[in-house]
Scaffold this motif. Structure first.
Motif, PDB file in Angstrom:
ATOM      1  N   LEU A 149       8.732  -5.513  15.164  1.00  0.00           N
ATOM      2  CA  LEU A 149       8.775  -4.065  15.005  1.00  0.00           C
ATOM      3  C   LEU A 149       8.178  -3.678  13.660  1.00  0.00           C
ATOM      4  O   LEU A 149       8.531  -4.255  12.627  1.00  0.00           O
ATOM      5  N   HIS A 150       7.272  -2.723  13.680  1.00  0.00           N
ATOM      6  CA  HIS A 150       6.750  -2.111  12.459  1.00  0.00           C
ATOM      7  C   HIS A 150       7.014  -0.622  12.583  1.00  0.00           C
ATOM      8  O   HIS A 150       6.421   0.042  13.430  1.00  0.00           O
ATOM      9  N   ALA A 151       7.924  -0.108  11.776  1.00  0.00           N
ATOM     10  CA  ALA A 151       8.317   1.302  11.848  1.00  0.00           C
ATOM     11  C   ALA A 151       7.899   2.026  10.583  1.00  0.00           C
ATOM     12  O   ALA A 151       8.153   1.557   9.476  1.00  0.00           O
ATOM     13  N   VAL A 152       7.250   3.165  10.758  1.00  0.00           N
ATOM     14  CA  VAL A 152       6.968   4.079   9.653  1.00  0.00           C
ATOM     15  C   VAL A 152       7.876   5.280   9.877  1.00  0.00           C
ATOM     16  O   VAL A 152       7.786   5.955  10.899  1.00  0.00           O
ATOM     17  N   ILE A 153       8.758   5.515   8.913  1.00  0.00           N
ATOM     18  CA  ILE A 153       9.819   6.515   9.063  1.00  0.00           C
ATOM     19  C   ILE A 153       9.645   7.600   8.013  1.00  0.00           C
ATOM     20  O   ILE A 153       9.513   7.296   6.819  1.00  0.00           O
ATOM     21  N   GLY A 154       9.666   8.838   8.432  1.00  0.00           N
ATOM     22  CA  GLY A 154       9.603   9.950   7.491  1.00  0.00           C
ATOM     23  C   GLY A 154      10.838   9.992   6.617  1.00  0.00           C
ATOM     24  O   GLY A 154      11.956   9.743   7.084  1.00  0.00           O
ATOM     25  N   LEU A 188       4.699   4.309   1.788  1.00  0.00           N
ATOM     26  CA  LEU A 188       5.073   3.331   0.764  1.00  0.00           C
ATOM     27  C   LEU A 188       4.966   1.923   1.336  1.00  0.00           C
ATOM     28  O   LEU A 188       5.114   1.716   2.547  1.00  0.00           O
ATOM     29  N   SER A 189       4.777   0.949   0.475  1.00  0.00           N
ATOM     30  CA  SER A 189       4.754  -0.445   0.919  1.00  0.00           C
ATOM     31  C   SER A 189       6.139  -0.823   1.447  1.00  0.00           C
ATOM     32  O   SER A 189       7.133  -0.149   1.137  1.00  0.00           O
ATOM     33  N   ASN A 227      10.604 -10.329  11.241  1.00  0.00           N
ATOM     34  CA  ASN A 227       9.950  -9.665  12.369  1.00  0.00           C
ATOM     35  C   ASN A 227      10.033  -8.137  12.303  1.00  0.00           C
ATOM     36  O   ASN A 227       9.552  -7.453  13.197  1.00  0.00           O
ATOM     37  N   VAL A 228      10.650  -7.609  11.234  1.00  0.00           N
ATOM     38  CA  VAL A 228      10.812  -6.161  11.107  1.00  0.00           C
ATOM     39  C   VAL A 228      10.172  -5.687   9.802  1.00  0.00           C
ATOM     40  O   VAL A 228      10.482  -6.204   8.736  1.00  0.00           O
ATOM     41  N   THR A 229       9.281  -4.713   9.928  1.00  0.00           N
ATOM     42  CA  THR A 229       8.660  -4.084   8.770  1.00  0.00           C
ATOM     43  C   THR A 229       9.009  -2.611   8.816  1.00  0.00           C
ATOM     44  O   THR A 229       8.851  -1.963   9.844  1.00  0.00           O
ATOM     45  N   VAL A 230       9.494  -2.103   7.685  1.00  0.00           N
ATOM     46  CA  VAL A 230       9.836  -0.686   7.581  1.00  0.00           C
ATOM     47  C   VAL A 230       9.058  -0.099   6.414  1.00  0.00           C
ATOM     48  O   VAL A 230       9.048  -0.660   5.321  1.00  0.00           O
ATOM     49  N   GLN A 231       8.398   1.009   6.672  1.00  0.00           N
ATOM     50  CA  GLN A 231       7.717   1.766   5.626  1.00  0.00           C
ATOM     51  C   GLN A 231       8.209   3.200   5.684  1.00  0.00           C
ATOM     52  O   GLN A 231       8.459   3.726   6.768  1.00  0.00           O
ATOM     53  N   VAL A 232       8.326   3.812   4.512  1.00  0.00           N
ATOM     54  CA  VAL A 232       8.780   5.199   4.429  1.00  0.00           C
ATOM     55  C   VAL A 232       7.591   6.072   4.064  1.00  0.00           C
ATOM     56  O   VAL A 232       6.818   5.760   3.164  1.00  0.00           O
ATOM     57  N   LEU A 233       7.482   7.167   4.773  1.00  0.00           N
ATOM     58  CA  LEU A 233       6.423   8.149   4.551  1.00  0.00           C
ATOM     59  C   LEU A 233       7.047   9.364   3.881  1.00  0.00           C
ATOM     60  O   LEU A 233       7.897  10.037   4.468  1.00  0.00           O
ATOM     61  N   VAL A 241      -4.099   6.203  14.350  1.00  0.00           N
ATOM     62  CA  VAL A 241      -3.091   7.013  13.667  1.00  0.00           C
ATOM     63  C   VAL A 241      -2.046   6.103  13.021  1.00  0.00           C
ATOM     64  O   VAL A 241      -1.650   6.308  11.871  1.00  0.00           O
ATOM     65  N   ALA A 242      -1.603   5.081  13.747  1.00  0.00           N
ATOM     66  CA  ALA A 242      -0.616   4.140  13.200  1.00  0.00           C
ATOM     67  C   ALA A 242      -1.173   3.426  11.976  1.00  0.00           C
ATOM     68  O   ALA A 242      -0.457   3.249  10.971  1.00  0.00           O
ATOM     69  N   ASP A 243      -2.423   3.026  12.033  1.00  0.00           N
ATOM     70  CA  ASP A 243      -3.047   2.369  10.875  1.00  0.00           C
ATOM     71  C   ASP A 243      -3.077   3.312   9.676  1.00  0.00           C
ATOM     72  O   ASP A 243      -2.799   2.903   8.543  1.00  0.00           O
ATOM     73  N   ASN A 244      -3.399   4.579   9.921  1.00  0.00           N
ATOM     74  CA  ASN A 244      -3.419   5.570   8.854  1.00  0.00           C
ATOM     75  C   ASN A 244      -2.027   5.742   8.242  1.00  0.00           C
ATOM     76  O   ASN A 244      -1.882   5.810   7.019  1.00  0.00           O
ATOM     77  N   LEU A 245      -0.998   5.793   9.088  1.00  0.00           N
ATOM     78  CA  LEU A 245       0.368   5.936   8.583  1.00  0.00           C
ATOM     79  C   LEU A 245       0.755   4.767   7.687  1.00  0.00           C
ATOM     80  O   LEU A 245       1.368   4.955   6.631  1.00  0.00           O
TER      81      LEU A 245
END
Length: 165
Positions: free
Chosen positions: A50-55, A149-150, A84-90, A140-144
């Motif tokens: 899972l790779h999640a970008v969360i506002g 943030l890393s 297996n989990v990546t979380v990034q905050v936007l 769009v996902a790549d842009n996010l």
């Protein structure tokens, strides 16, 4: 606007489900148990990736009081440490991004079939199977991922908010 379902604690999921007004209270437990069962796939012997970008607004959303929010943020930080989990905050100050016009979506990649994009609408869901459409969602996902943030910076922000809750 909320933490993705696979990363939600049971109490957070329960409060969200009841807070929508769309699910009868006597059915909420079933919805939450389904969500929790799916979330276990992240810690199975052969876990999902899972790779999640969360506002950032989702991290600050007051859901059922400070205790639930603090536990949810601590859980999110712990999950982000799994290999297996990546979380990034936007954050808003990170500037514009390609998802501004479309909102929440999910890209699903499979071992033996074409990837698809999935987005929820108020009364259902929309699946994009056309390869060109899926490619647009992937861009769009790549842009996010580039704007957010890393993963390390995101984890530090989440931990800081958990301590402040």
């Amino acid at each position: 606007m909320v933490i993705p379902g696979l990363l939600q604690t049971e109490s957070y999921a329960q409060a969200l489900t009841l807070g929508t007004g769309f699910v009868r209270p006597d059915h909420a437990e079933r919805f939450v148990s389904f969500r929790q069962a799916r979330a276990q796939r992240l810690t199975d012997e052969e876990p999902l990736t899972l790779h999640a970008v969360i506002g950032e607004a989702a991290l600050r959303l007051r859901v059922n009081g400070d205790e639930t929010r603090r536990a949810q943020l601590a859980h999110l930080a712990a999950m982000s440490e799994l290999p297996n989990v990546t979380v990034q905050v936007l954050r808003p100050e990170d500037g514009p991004h390609a998802a501004g016009a479309i909102g929440k979506f999910v890209l699903l990649d499979f071992a033996h079939v074409q990837p698809i994009a999935y987005t929820e609408v108020l009364d259902g869901a929309m699946y994009v199977q056309d390869p060109d459409g899926v490619r647009t969602y992937r861009m769009v996902a790549d842009n996010l991922r580039q704007v957010a943030l890393s993963p390390a910076e995101s984890r530090a922000l989440i931990r800081g908010l958990a301590g402040a809750a």
